[in-house]
Design a protein around this motif. Structure first.
Motif, PDB file in Angstrom:
ATOM      1  N   ASP A  62       0.832  -1.266  -0.114  1.00 50.50           N
ATOM      2  CA  ASP A  62      -0.060  -0.167  -0.087  1.00 50.50           C
ATOM      3  C   ASP A  62       0.783   1.251   0.078  1.00 50.50           C
ATOM      4  O   ASP A  62       0.553   2.225  -0.680  1.00 50.50           O
ATOM      5  N   VAL A  63       2.181   1.120   0.814  1.00 51.18           N
ATOM      6  CA  VAL A  63       2.757   2.338   0.644  1.00 51.18           C
ATOM      7  C   VAL A  63       3.371   2.346  -0.814  1.00 51.18           C
ATOM      8  O   VAL A  63       3.599   3.755  -0.983  1.00 51.18           O
ATOM      9  N   LEU A  64       3.754   1.526  -1.478  1.00 55.38           N
ATOM     10  CA  LEU A  64       4.087   1.576  -2.870  1.00 55.38           C
ATOM     11  C   LEU A  64       3.226   2.125  -3.913  1.00 55.38           C
ATOM     12  O   LEU A  64       3.358   2.987  -4.740  1.00 55.38           O
ATOM     13  N   GLN A  66       0.951   4.234  -3.215  1.00 57.40           N
ATOM     14  CA  GLN A  66       0.676   5.549  -2.851  1.00 57.40           C
ATOM     15  C   GLN A  66      -0.885   6.034  -3.292  1.00 57.40           C
ATOM     16  O   GLN A  66      -0.929   7.057  -3.686  1.00 57.40           O
ATOM     17  N   HIS A  67      -1.644   5.074  -2.770  1.00 53.54           N
ATOM     18  CA  HIS A  67      -2.981   5.539  -3.023  1.00 53.54           C
ATOM     19  C   HIS A  67      -3.959   5.522  -1.725  1.00 53.54           C
ATOM     20  O   HIS A  67      -5.058   4.692  -1.843  1.00 53.54           O
ATOM     21  N   THR A  69      -3.634   6.052   2.615  1.00 59.23           N
ATOM     22  CA  THR A  69      -3.292   5.253   4.008  1.00 59.23           C
ATOM     23  C   THR A  69      -3.496   3.831   3.781  1.00 59.23           C
ATOM     24  O   THR A  69      -4.357   3.125   3.195  1.00 59.23           O
TER      25      THR A  69
END
Length: 247
Positions: A62-64, A66-67, A69
């Motif tokens: 999810d961090v990669l 960037q969509h 939290t």
């Protein structure tokens, strides 16, 4: 038009993705709890390792992406699911032989659930096939790698693991192909079945990728490949072999 509205994945499949993600969280938390038991950790450490194992891969994904939290911080089902997985292993003790069978099956289940969920989520936010395969694989291997690092072990994904990452790539790729062919539900089912069959077969028959052209230096194929691309012979190949004695 928003990015999500252009997703090739129908709403029903994106809902299913959440449950696949949670199934992966629970299964990988169980694996984390098993590692904690092997290391002789206490209850808090069981839960910590279970949470890292269960949530790590999804958070990295999810961090990669960037969509928004990471879903583990916005969906309150994720943390209790990870804690429950670790707690089950803390409370229930299996025999070594039983746990070996359970561990292998859970491992295959994690690959199937998370590779499918990771690939589907990547496609759902509007990215293409290559990021989908990559992040489907990252979802599978990320939590286990973090868990192993915390426990001071070499991450299992780096070798001797029965084609763990290879199976994840195959499952994510199969899911993506089916989505592009307009059959996302088939991709979900086929991906999970492929993970179970491929991973269990790899463990059963000891399948692993070669470690390089020096792998099995006595192999005639490896020797011919080295000569063909100009790699120096190994000491074993350079050394003359005595003639075989006749009986």
């Amino acid at each position: 038009m928003s990015v999500i509205s252009s997703s090739p994945i129908p709403a029903g499949i994106t809902v299913t993705k959440r449950y696949l993600d949670l199934a992966g969280v629970f299964s990988c938390a169980l694996l984390g709890g098993a590692m904690a038991r092997t290391a002789g950790l206490d209850l808090f450490e069981f839960l910590a390792v279970g949470v890292i194992s269960g949530l790590g891969g999804g958070v990295i994904r999810d961090v990669l992406l960037q969509h928004g939290t990471p879903v583990a911080l916005t969906d309150y089902a994720y943390l209790p699911t990870a804690l429950a997985g670790a707690a089950v292993v803390f409370v229930i003790k299996f025999s070594e032989s039983a746990w070996t069978r359970i561990f292998t099956a859970l491992d295959a289940a994690v690959i199937g659930c998370w590779a499918v969920a990771g690939a589907n989520k990547t496609l759902a936010v509007g990215l293409g096939w290559l990021p989908a395969v990559l992040l489907g694989t990252v979802t599978v291997v990320g939590g286990g790698a973090l868990r192993d690092i915390v426990l001071g072990r070499r991450p299992a994904v780096l070798g001797g693991n029965g084609l763990y990452a290879t199976v994840a790539i195959a499952v994510a790729g199969t899911t993506v192909i089916c989505v592009y062919r307009g059959a996302p539900a088939l991709g979900t089912a086929l991906g999970i079945v492929l993970a179970l069959v491929f991973r269990l077969a790899a463990v059963r028959w000891g399948w692993n990728l070669p470690g390089g052209l020096e792998w099995r230096s006595g192999s005639g194929t490896a020797a011919r490949l080295r000569r063909g691309i100009g790699i120096a012979k190994t000491d074993d190949e350079e050394r003359p072999h005595p003639p075989e004695e006749k009986p």
